[in-house]
Design a protein around this motif. Sequence first.
Motif, PDB file in Angstrom:
ATOM      1  N   ASP A  79       0.828  -1.206   0.000  1.00 41.64           N
ATOM      2  CA  ASP A  79       0.000   0.000   0.000  1.00 41.64           C
ATOM      3  C   ASP A  79       0.862   1.257   0.000  1.00 41.64           C
ATOM      4  O   ASP A  79       0.393   2.346  -0.349  1.00 41.64           O
ATOM      5  N   LEU A  80       2.154   1.118   0.357  1.00 43.14           N
ATOM      6  CA  LEU A  80       3.080   2.246   0.386  1.00 43.14           C
ATOM      7  C   LEU A  80       3.918   2.333  -0.884  1.00 43.14           C
ATOM      8  O   LEU A  80       4.746   3.237  -1.004  1.00 43.14           O
ATOM      9  N   ALA A  81       3.730   1.405  -1.817  1.00 41.98           N
ATOM     10  CA  ALA A  81       4.588   1.319  -3.005  1.00 41.98           C
ATOM     11  C   ALA A  81       3.761   1.336  -4.285  1.00 41.98           C
ATOM     12  O   ALA A  81       2.569   1.010  -4.284  1.00 41.98           O
ATOM     13  N   SER A  82       4.417   1.707  -5.376  1.00 39.68           N
ATOM     14  CA  SER A  82       3.765   1.646  -6.682  1.00 39.68           C
ATOM     15  C   SER A  82       4.025   0.314  -7.367  1.00 39.68           C
ATOM     16  O   SER A  82       3.239  -0.121  -8.213  1.00 39.68           O
ATOM     17  N   GLU A  83       5.124  -0.359  -7.008  1.00 39.87           N
ATOM     18  CA  GLU A  83       5.472  -1.654  -7.590  1.00 39.87           C
ATOM     19  C   GLU A  83       6.132  -2.524  -6.523  1.00 39.87           C
ATOM     20  O   GLU A  83       6.608  -2.024  -5.500  1.00 39.87           O
ATOM     21  N   GLY A  84       6.168  -3.831  -6.801  1.00 42.99           N
ATOM     22  CA  GLY A  84       6.853  -4.753  -5.907  1.00 42.99           C
ATOM     23  C   GLY A  84       7.653  -5.763  -6.695  1.00 42.99           C
ATOM     24  O   GLY A  84       7.430  -5.945  -7.896  1.00 42.99           O
ATOM     25  N   VAL A  85       8.572  -6.430  -6.011  1.00 42.56           N
ATOM     26  CA  VAL A  85       9.354  -7.504  -6.637  1.00 42.56           C
ATOM     27  C   VAL A  85       9.710  -8.535  -5.580  1.00 42.56           C
ATOM     28  O   VAL A  85       9.983  -8.194  -4.428  1.00 42.56           O
ATOM     29  N   ASP A  86       9.661  -9.802  -5.960  1.00 44.98           N
ATOM     30  CA  ASP A  86      10.079 -10.893  -5.088  1.00 44.98           C
ATOM     31  C   ASP A  86      10.436 -12.078  -5.980  1.00 44.98           C
ATOM     32  O   ASP A  86       9.899 -12.212  -7.089  1.00 44.98           O
ATOM     33  N   LEU A  87      11.325 -12.927  -5.496  1.00 46.23           N
ATOM     34  CA  LEU A  87      11.742 -14.087  -6.284  1.00 46.23           C
ATOM     35  C   LEU A  87      10.895 -15.315  -5.980  1.00 46.23           C
ATOM     36  O   LEU A  87      10.807 -16.224  -6.803  1.00 46.23           O
ATOM     37  N   SER A  88      10.262 -15.365  -4.831  1.00 50.41           N
ATOM     38  CA  SER A  88       9.457 -16.523  -4.451  1.00 50.41           C
ATOM     39  C   SER A  88       8.135 -16.549  -5.228  1.00 50.41           C
ATOM     40  O   SER A  88       7.317 -15.640  -5.093  1.00 50.41           O
ATOM     41  N   ARG A 103       1.722  -3.539 -10.079  1.00 49.26           N
ATOM     42  CA  ARG A 103       2.727  -4.204 -10.913  1.00 49.26           C
ATOM     43  C   ARG A 103       3.711  -4.909  -9.983  1.00 49.26           C
ATOM     44  O   ARG A 103       4.451  -4.263  -9.238  1.00 49.26           O
ATOM     45  N   ILE A 104       3.710  -6.242 -10.010  1.00 49.31           N
ATOM     46  CA  ILE A 104       4.547  -7.032  -9.109  1.00 49.31           C
ATOM     47  C   ILE A 104       5.399  -7.981  -9.945  1.00 49.31           C
ATOM     48  O   ILE A 104       4.877  -8.843 -10.652  1.00 49.31           O
ATOM     49  N   HIS A 105       6.698  -7.804  -9.874  1.00 51.17           N
ATOM     50  CA  HIS A 105       7.639  -8.601 -10.652  1.00 51.17           C
ATOM     51  C   HIS A 105       8.066  -9.842  -9.887  1.00 51.17           C
ATOM     52  O   HIS A 105       8.303  -9.777  -8.684  1.00 51.17           O
ATOM     53  N   GLN A 106       8.174 -10.956 -10.579  1.00 53.10           N
ATOM     54  CA  GLN A 106       8.846 -12.130 -10.022  1.00 53.10           C
ATOM     55  C   GLN A 106      10.234 -12.153 -10.633  1.00 53.10           C
ATOM     56  O   GLN A 106      10.422 -12.512 -11.795  1.00 53.10           O
ATOM     57  N   ALA A 107      11.224 -11.747  -9.847  1.00 55.23           N
ATOM     58  CA  ALA A 107      12.575 -11.581 -10.378  1.00 55.23           C
ATOM     59  C   ALA A 107      13.564 -11.514  -9.222  1.00 55.23           C
ATOM     60  O   ALA A 107      13.193 -11.183  -8.095  1.00 55.23           O
ATOM     61  N   PRO A 108      14.849 -11.800  -9.509  1.00 49.14           N
ATOM     62  CA  PRO A 108      15.875 -11.637  -8.463  1.00 49.14           C
ATOM     63  C   PRO A 108      16.121 -10.173  -8.177  1.00 49.14           C
ATOM     64  O   PRO A 108      16.030  -9.319  -9.067  1.00 49.14           O
TER      65      PRO A 108
END
Length: 244
Positions: A79-88, A103-108
């Motif tokens: 809720d505090l971010a415009s995008e996210g990223v996680d590898l799991s 927009r949520i990335h699955q990436a290292p």
Amino acid sequence: MTPSSNDPFEHTAHWPAELLSEAREVVAYYDALASTYDESRFGHTYGTCLDAIERSLLKEWLVGPRILDLACGTGRFLDLASEGVDLSPEMVRHARERWPDKRIHQAPAWQIPVEDGAFDTIFSMHFFMHLRPRTLHLILEECWRLLRPGGLLVFDLPNALRRRRAGPSASHPWHAATTLEDSQLLAHLGSRWRRTGQRGIALAPIHRVPPPLRKALVPAERLLARTPLKHLASYHLVKLEKRA
């Protein structure tokens, strides 16, 4: 939202063997936790208090409309971010269900598919503490690439003194094993970063206080985080500015 394969290691031929081995273990650990993570970590009075303390500090420091939650997990702070990223894959799946319009990335974390200078702020909670020095260096370089000049990077690390007393986890030696003395942190930053802030988290032993009294400690924690006593806290929240 960025579509991705369910296999986070589909394109890893160029990864160093040590980095790949470490990443596989961490991803397996968090994949297994994903379905119960929010409830087990934050579904009780201690977790609620910790979330309130961390959230208030983040709100104070996050700037700009373009904010990345690095290692966003199930999306506790999205809720505090415009995008996210996680590898799991499992953490990302839960985050996307929770925040379908994000927009949520699955990436290292050291190779995020976003253009240079895309963000005003990057923040990461309970992640840098798991990283070996080489991996930490790679991720700092990637954060520098992703931030605009003058952009901010905010992350937490365990207090080195208190962590040494606790010792490493017997089952997962990497878990919360990375602590940096002040001189070590400055060495990692080099000439590319300028530290502009530091706060303490969990100075008082909230987990040892009877549950009905824990919420009353949160305002005191917020105040103590800004005093010299912050150096005795369990964790430190650090704010860095990208040098042009």
